[in-house]
Enzyme design. Structure first.
Site, PDB file in Angstrom:
ATOM      1  N   LEU A  52      70.791 -76.864   8.561  1.00 52.28           N
ATOM      2  CA  LEU A  52      70.848 -78.345   8.356  1.00 52.28           C
ATOM      3  C   LEU A  52      69.424 -78.834   9.245  1.00 52.28           C
ATOM      4  O   LEU A  52      69.445 -78.296  10.395  1.00 52.28           O
ATOM      5  CB  LEU A  52      71.978 -79.143   8.760  1.00 52.28           C
ATOM      6  CG  LEU A  52      73.171 -78.915   7.891  1.00 52.28           C
ATOM      7  CD1 LEU A  52      74.275 -80.084   8.650  1.00 52.28           C
ATOM      8  CD2 LEU A  52      72.770 -79.672   6.414  1.00 52.28           C
ATOM      9  N   ASP A  53      68.864 -79.854   8.809  1.00 51.23           N
ATOM     10  CA  ASP A  53      68.082 -80.544   9.845  1.00 51.23           C
ATOM     11  C   ASP A  53      68.536 -80.978  11.004  1.00 51.23           C
ATOM     12  O   ASP A  53      69.878 -81.305  11.179  1.00 51.23           O
ATOM     13  CB  ASP A  53      67.397 -81.795   9.117  1.00 51.23           C
ATOM     14  CG  ASP A  53      66.572 -81.689   7.758  1.00 51.23           C
ATOM     15  OD1 ASP A  53      66.177 -80.375   7.415  1.00 51.23           O
ATOM     16  OD2 ASP A  53      66.488 -82.750   7.058  1.00 51.23           O
ATOM     17  N   LYS A  54      67.841 -80.919  11.968  1.00 52.59           N
ATOM     18  CA  LYS A  54      68.357 -81.340  13.444  1.00 52.59           C
ATOM     19  C   LYS A  54      68.864 -82.730  13.417  1.00 52.59           C
ATOM     20  O   LYS A  54      69.997 -82.993  13.936  1.00 52.59           O
ATOM     21  CB  LYS A  54      67.265 -81.227  14.452  1.00 52.59           C
ATOM     22  CG  LYS A  54      67.458 -81.671  15.911  1.00 52.59           C
ATOM     23  CD  LYS A  54      66.163 -81.661  16.518  1.00 52.59           C
ATOM     24  CE  LYS A  54      66.753 -81.926  17.959  1.00 52.59           C
ATOM     25  NZ  LYS A  54      65.613 -82.064  19.012  1.00 52.59           N
ATOM     26  N   THR A  56      70.339 -84.304  10.715  1.00 53.58           N
ATOM     27  CA  THR A  56      71.442 -84.232   9.889  1.00 53.58           C
ATOM     28  C   THR A  56      72.435 -83.944  10.242  1.00 53.58           C
ATOM     29  O   THR A  56      72.481 -82.649  11.146  1.00 53.58           O
ATOM     30  CB  THR A  56      71.067 -83.816   8.572  1.00 53.58           C
ATOM     31  OG1 THR A  56      69.913 -84.145   8.019  1.00 53.58           O
ATOM     32  CG2 THR A  56      72.087 -83.704   7.779  1.00 53.58           C
TER      33      THR A  56
END
Length: 238
Positions: A52-54, A56
């Site tokens: 996951l994106d940092k 998110t």
């Protein structure tokens, strides 16, 4: 941070975590530790399956042995998993539901930034508006492909970027005073604190198959900041 507070499910094969916003999934090139490091400290060997994106929050699943690592990695690569996200966007999409099918590639001049480009990789996002408010919409997304920043790029393309998105939106935090017309600062406070100041995107549900073919669905409760904003917006709407 205490990793135990964020664990959704654990057994001898997998561990699923409700990742907080601001934490990397795996270490970056500069060596900054991520969620995987915390799990390695607790369990020992850990296998990365997806990220996951940092910024998110939400569900991330790791394997605890090679058999499950291979089994789950094949499902992610083969688009056999079901990934549901929730988030706030600026404004309200004209259509309350739809499919965004726009290819994505890395921006030619901005490192780490993605953009819609006709020669990019196929990227498909299904979306639905769950609730509309004066300034924002509460939405559900299902991604059928797993491109970097996919939902964020697609919502920017649609003209309704994710709230607090510093890369694809205006990055502005959300304050109660924007929502409540008669808001007053608490006694002793010199300035208002934002109710939300991070990317308003959350990986809420993940479905995949176990080794024996059984369907497994994991859910990650909304973090307090997103739930607080949703509660406030809902109150003002009534």
């Amino acid at each position: 941070m205490k990793i135990d507070e964020y664990i959704i499910q654990e057994d001898e094969n997998i561990v699923a975590v409700n990742k907080p916003s601001g934490l990397l999934t795996i270490p970056d090139r500069e060596g900054t530790n991520g969620l995987r490091n915390l799990l390695q400290d607790k369990y020992g060997t850990i296998f990365t399956i997806h990220r996951l994106d940092k910024a998110t929050s939400g569900i991330v699943v790791f394997a605890r042995n090679e058999q499950w690592h291979k089994h789950l990695s094949q499902q992610f690569e083969g688009r056999e998993t079901k990934k549901i996200y929730n988030g706030f966007v600026l404004g309200a999409p004209f259509q309350t539901s739809g499919v965004i099918n726009e290819p994505i590639t890395e921006h030619p001049t901005q490192k780490g930034v993605m953009t819609v480009f006709r020669r990019g990789k196929e990227s498909i996002t299904e979306y639905e508006v769950l609730d509309k408010f004066r300034l924002y919409s509460w939405m559900q997304f299902r991604i059928l492909t797993g491109r970097t920043h996919q939902i964020r790029v697609h919502m920017k393309h649609l003209g309704h970027p994710i709230v607090c998105d510093e890369v694809y939106g205006d990055g502005k935090p959300v304050f109660i005073s924007q929502i409540k017309s008669k808001y007053k600062l608490s006694q002793g406070d010199e300035e208002e604190r934002p109710i939300l100041s991070r990317l308003a995107l959350h990986s809420a549900q993940l479905t995949f198959k176990g080794i024996k073919g059984d369907e497994i669905t994991l859910e990650a409760p909304l973090p307090k900041d997103l739930q607080a904003l949703l509660n406030q917006l809902s109150k003002q709407k009534k």
